[in-house]
Design an enzyme around this catalytic site. Structure first.
Site, PDB file in Angstrom:
ATOM      1  N   GLU A   1     -90.766 -35.863  47.688  1.00  0.00           N
ATOM      2  CA  GLU A   1     -91.549 -35.361  46.541  1.00  0.00           C
ATOM      3  C   GLU A   1     -90.784 -35.562  45.231  1.00  0.00           C
ATOM      4  O   GLU A   1     -91.358 -35.933  44.209  1.00  0.00           O
ATOM      5  CB  GLU A   1     -91.899 -33.883  46.771  1.00  0.00           C
ATOM      6  CG  GLU A   1     -92.894 -33.700  47.916  1.00  0.00           C
ATOM      7  CD  GLU A   1     -93.064 -32.262  48.364  1.00  0.00           C
ATOM      8  OE1 GLU A   1     -92.044 -31.622  48.713  1.00  0.00           O
ATOM      9  OE2 GLU A   1     -94.192 -31.765  48.371  1.00  0.00           O
TER      10      GLU A   1
ATOM     11  N   GLU B   1     -93.145 -31.551  56.911  1.00  0.00           N
ATOM     12  CA  GLU B   1     -93.394 -30.107  56.854  1.00  0.00           C
ATOM     13  C   GLU B   1     -94.291 -29.625  57.983  1.00  0.00           C
ATOM     14  O   GLU B   1     -94.135 -28.523  58.491  1.00  0.00           O
ATOM     15  CB  GLU B   1     -94.021 -29.735  55.491  1.00  0.00           C
ATOM     16  CG  GLU B   1     -93.085 -29.871  54.296  1.00  0.00           C
ATOM     17  CD  GLU B   1     -93.091 -31.261  53.677  1.00  0.00           C
ATOM     18  OE1 GLU B   1     -93.611 -32.217  54.297  1.00  0.00           O
ATOM     19  OE2 GLU B   1     -92.562 -31.393  52.559  1.00  0.00           O
TER      20      GLU B   1
ATOM     21  N   GLY C   1     -89.324 -32.213  50.369  1.00  0.00           N
ATOM     22  CA  GLY C   1     -89.032 -32.091  48.936  1.00  0.00           C
ATOM     23  C   GLY C   1     -88.240 -33.271  48.395  1.00  0.00           C
ATOM     24  O   GLY C   1     -88.294 -33.568  47.200  1.00  0.00           O
TER      25      GLY C   1
ATOM     26  N   ALA D   1     -86.472 -29.438  51.116  1.00  0.00           N
ATOM     27  CA  ALA D   1     -86.090 -28.107  50.664  1.00  0.00           C
ATOM     28  C   ALA D   1     -85.222 -27.494  51.756  1.00  0.00           C
ATOM     29  O   ALA D   1     -85.325 -27.869  52.927  1.00  0.00           O
ATOM     30  CB  ALA D   1     -87.335 -27.270  50.433  1.00  0.00           C
TER      31      ALA D   1
HETATM   32  N1  CO8 Z   1     -82.583 -27.743  55.065  1.00  0.00           N
HETATM   33  C1  CO8 Z   1     -81.454 -27.156  55.478  1.00  0.00           C
HETATM   34  N2  CO8 Z   1     -80.512 -27.777  56.201  1.00  0.00           N
HETATM   35  C2  CO8 Z   1     -80.719 -29.058  56.539  1.00  0.00           C
HETATM   36  C3  CO8 Z   1     -81.886 -29.736  56.151  1.00  0.00           C
HETATM   37  C4  CO8 Z   1     -82.846 -29.025  55.375  1.00  0.00           C
HETATM   38  N3  CO8 Z   1     -83.983 -29.592  54.927  1.00  0.00           N
HETATM   39  N4  CO8 Z   1     -81.830 -30.990  56.649  1.00  0.00           N
HETATM   40  C5  CO8 Z   1     -80.664 -31.085  57.309  1.00  0.00           C
HETATM   41  N5  CO8 Z   1     -79.981 -29.920  57.245  1.00  0.00           N
HETATM   42  C6  CO8 Z   1     -78.662 -29.604  57.824  1.00  0.00           C
HETATM   43  C7  CO8 Z   1     -78.756 -29.430  59.325  1.00  0.00           C
HETATM   44  O1  CO8 Z   1     -79.172 -28.127  59.650  1.00  0.00           O
HETATM   45  C8  CO8 Z   1     -77.317 -29.713  59.740  1.00  0.00           C
HETATM   46  O2  CO8 Z   1     -76.546 -28.568  59.464  1.00  0.00           O
HETATM   47  P1  CO8 Z   1     -75.399 -28.099  60.533  1.00  0.00           P
HETATM   48  O3  CO8 Z   1     -74.423 -29.248  60.558  1.00  0.00           O
HETATM   49  O4  CO8 Z   1     -74.844 -26.878  59.903  1.00  0.00           O
HETATM   50  O5  CO8 Z   1     -76.079 -27.910  61.821  1.00  0.00           O
HETATM   51  C9  CO8 Z   1     -76.883 -30.788  58.748  1.00  0.00           C
HETATM   52  O6  CO8 Z   1     -77.796 -30.710  57.641  1.00  0.00           O
HETATM   53  C10 CO8 Z   1     -76.962 -32.185  59.323  1.00  0.00           C
HETATM   54  O7  CO8 Z   1     -78.264 -32.375  59.828  1.00  0.00           O
HETATM   55  P2  CO8 Z   1     -78.559 -32.850  61.335  1.00  0.00           P
HETATM   56  O8  CO8 Z   1     -77.445 -32.429  62.245  1.00  0.00           O
HETATM   57  O9  CO8 Z   1     -79.916 -32.375  61.702  1.00  0.00           O
HETATM   58  O10 CO8 Z   1     -78.509 -34.432  61.145  1.00  0.00           O
HETATM   59  P3  CO8 Z   1     -79.270 -35.530  62.020  1.00  0.00           P
HETATM   60  O11 CO8 Z   1     -78.704 -36.839  61.595  1.00  0.00           O
HETATM   61  O12 CO8 Z   1     -79.239 -35.181  63.462  1.00  0.00           O
HETATM   62  O13 CO8 Z   1     -80.794 -35.436  61.535  1.00  0.00           O
HETATM   63  C11 CO8 Z   1     -82.579 -35.258  59.912  1.00  0.00           C
HETATM   64  C12 CO8 Z   1     -81.136 -35.753  60.213  1.00  0.00           C
HETATM   65  C13 CO8 Z   1     -83.566 -36.045  60.740  1.00  0.00           C
HETATM   66  C14 CO8 Z   1     -82.815 -35.482  58.426  1.00  0.00           C
HETATM   67  C15 CO8 Z   1     -82.672 -33.751  60.263  1.00  0.00           C
HETATM   68  O14 CO8 Z   1     -81.593 -33.065  59.662  1.00  0.00           O
HETATM   69  C16 CO8 Z   1     -83.947 -33.101  59.806  1.00  0.00           C
HETATM   70  O15 CO8 Z   1     -84.969 -33.265  60.422  1.00  0.00           O
HETATM   71  N6  CO8 Z   1     -83.859 -32.296  58.700  1.00  0.00           N
HETATM   72  C17 CO8 Z   1     -84.987 -31.540  58.211  1.00  0.00           C
HETATM   73  C18 CO8 Z   1     -85.943 -32.431  57.469  1.00  0.00           C
HETATM   74  C19 CO8 Z   1     -87.138 -31.637  57.010  1.00  0.00           C
HETATM   75  O16 CO8 Z   1     -87.885 -31.086  57.806  1.00  0.00           O
HETATM   76  N7  CO8 Z   1     -87.359 -31.611  55.681  1.00  0.00           N
HETATM   77  C20 CO8 Z   1     -88.469 -30.916  55.103  1.00  0.00           C
HETATM   78  C21 CO8 Z   1     -88.087 -29.524  54.730  1.00  0.00           C
HETATM   79  S1  CO8 Z   1     -89.466 -28.592  54.143  1.00  0.00           S
HETATM   80  C22 CO8 Z   1     -89.700 -29.151  52.579  1.00  0.00           C
HETATM   81  O17 CO8 Z   1     -89.019 -29.976  52.062  1.00  0.00           O
HETATM   82  C23 CO8 Z   1     -90.852 -28.537  51.843  1.00  0.00           C
HETATM   83  C24 CO8 Z   1     -90.684 -28.726  50.322  1.00  0.00           C
HETATM   84  C25 CO8 Z   1     -91.560 -27.820  49.567  1.00  0.00           C
HETATM   85  C26 CO8 Z   1     -91.082 -26.425  49.619  1.00  0.00           C
HETATM   86  C27 CO8 Z   1     -92.028 -25.510  48.968  1.00  0.00           C
HETATM   87  C28 CO8 Z   1     -91.847 -24.125  49.518  1.00  0.00           C
HETATM   88  C29 CO8 Z   1     -92.997 -23.214  49.505  1.00  0.00           C
END
Ligand code: CO8
Length: 262
Positions: A114, A134, A111, A66
């Site tokens: 999921e 998460e 997500g 998400a």
């Molecule tokens: N949301 C928003 N932006 C994201 C997300 C995300 N989940 N994942 C990546 N991005 C963005 C980064 O912020 C970055 O943006 P910018 O270039 O503007 O800085 C761009 O995508 C590229 O990402 P990275 O530079 O971080 O790329 P890396 O190759 O270094 O890393 C990863 C890749 C490991 C995937 C890393 O981006 C990461 O850890 N992302 C987050 C993953 C995460 O934590 N996902 C879970 C999110 S919570 C969730 O899904 C809960 C679902 C249920 C919700 C219910 C709500 C109540």
């Protein structure tokens, strides 16, 4: 509806939805949920569509979760609503009459994982990574992860993944039953499409029945599940496709399924 966050296509009788927010690794925000939901309604209303593939645009991500930027400032009630909207989409996917394959071409986190679990099964690239990170954000899975993951891989493994937040690669995900098959990146799409075409060649009535029996039966006791299976078996047997399939076998020819119920 104009789609800005997904690419939606129908190729022959296969629906294809590609998550398309490469700047955020295809993270899901409300617009994504709305667009996917709209596309699913269109697919379900089109009798010519017989299978669906979900995948991510680009080579890096299926869906990296998400959208954290969207979620960060939600109030508890807004977050609860957001979670429920996610659940609605997962249930909508599961309720589709056609089979759905998740073609996981990169990160499937939070997500994203999921979503993949709400599909009928998952094919993944060797480069794919799965996880429920998460806990690292101080939250928990909110699109059904605590429920679908334990049903798929067992309680202990689901707990380890949700409690540690670690990512696992596609081979590990295959070993625990999250992924059906793993392919080199350059073969993933053709293999997924090949299987989607195979499923699309089957009868729609029996495809829907097998999907419902397995999905609904999973949450039932054995007796009730078998009772439901008998009803569905009777319905398939009486359907034109059932008659055609068995007649074609006896006449030593390929069946021509029409997907109709009389
Ligand atoms: N949301 C928003 N932006 C994201 C997300 C995300 N989940 N994942 C990546 N991005 C963005 C980064 O912020 C970055 O943006 P910018 O270039 O503007 O800085 C761009 O995508 C590229 O990402 P990275 O530079 O971080 O790329 P890396 O190759 O270094 O890393 C990863 C890749 C490991 C995937 C890393 O981006 C990461 O850890 N992302 C987050 C993953 C995460 O934590 N996902 C879970 C999110 S919570 C969730 O899904 C809960 C679902 C249920 C919700 C219910 C709500 C109540």
């Amino acid at each position: 509806m104009a789609y800005r966050n997904i690419i939606f296509e129908i190729e022959e009788n296969i629906g294809i939805i590609k998550f398309n927010r490469p700047e955020a690794l295809n993270a899901i925000n409300p617009a994504v949920l709305e667009e996917v939901s709209d596309a699913l309604k269109q697919l379900e209303a089109d009798p010519s569509v017989k299978a669906l593939i979900l995948t991510g645009e680009g080579e890096k991500a299926f869906v990296a979760g998400a959208d954290i930027a969207h979620m960060k400032d939600l109030s508890p009630l807004q977050a609860q609503k957001w979670s429920q909207e996610g659940h609605r989409l997962m249930f909508q996917l599961e309720a589709l009459s056609m089979p759905v394959i998740a073609c996981v071409n990169g990160f499937a986190l939070g997500g994203g994982s999921e979503l993949a679990m709400a599909c009928d099964f998952v094919y993944a690239s060797e480069t794919a990574k799965f996880g429920q990170p998460e806990i690292n954000l101080g939250i928990i899975p909110g699109f059904g992860g605590t429920q679908r993951l334990s049903r798929l891989v067992g309680k202990a493994m689901a707990k380890e993944l949700c409690m540690s937040g670690v990512m696992i690669d596609a081979r590990e995900a295959q070993k625990i039953g999250l992924v059906n098959k793993v392919f080199p990146p350059d073969r993933l799409w053709e293999e997924t499409l090949k299987t989607a075409k195979l499923l699309a060649s089957k009868g729609k009535v029996s495809m829907r029945a097998v999907k419902r029996c397995i999905d609904r039966g999973f949450d039932l006791d054995m007796n009730s599940g078998c009772f439901m299976e008998s009803d569905a078996f009777g319905m398939c047997m009486a359907s034109p496709d059932g008659k055609e399939g068995m007649t074609a076998f006896l006449e030593k020819r390929k069946p021509e399924f029409k997907g109709e119920l009389e």
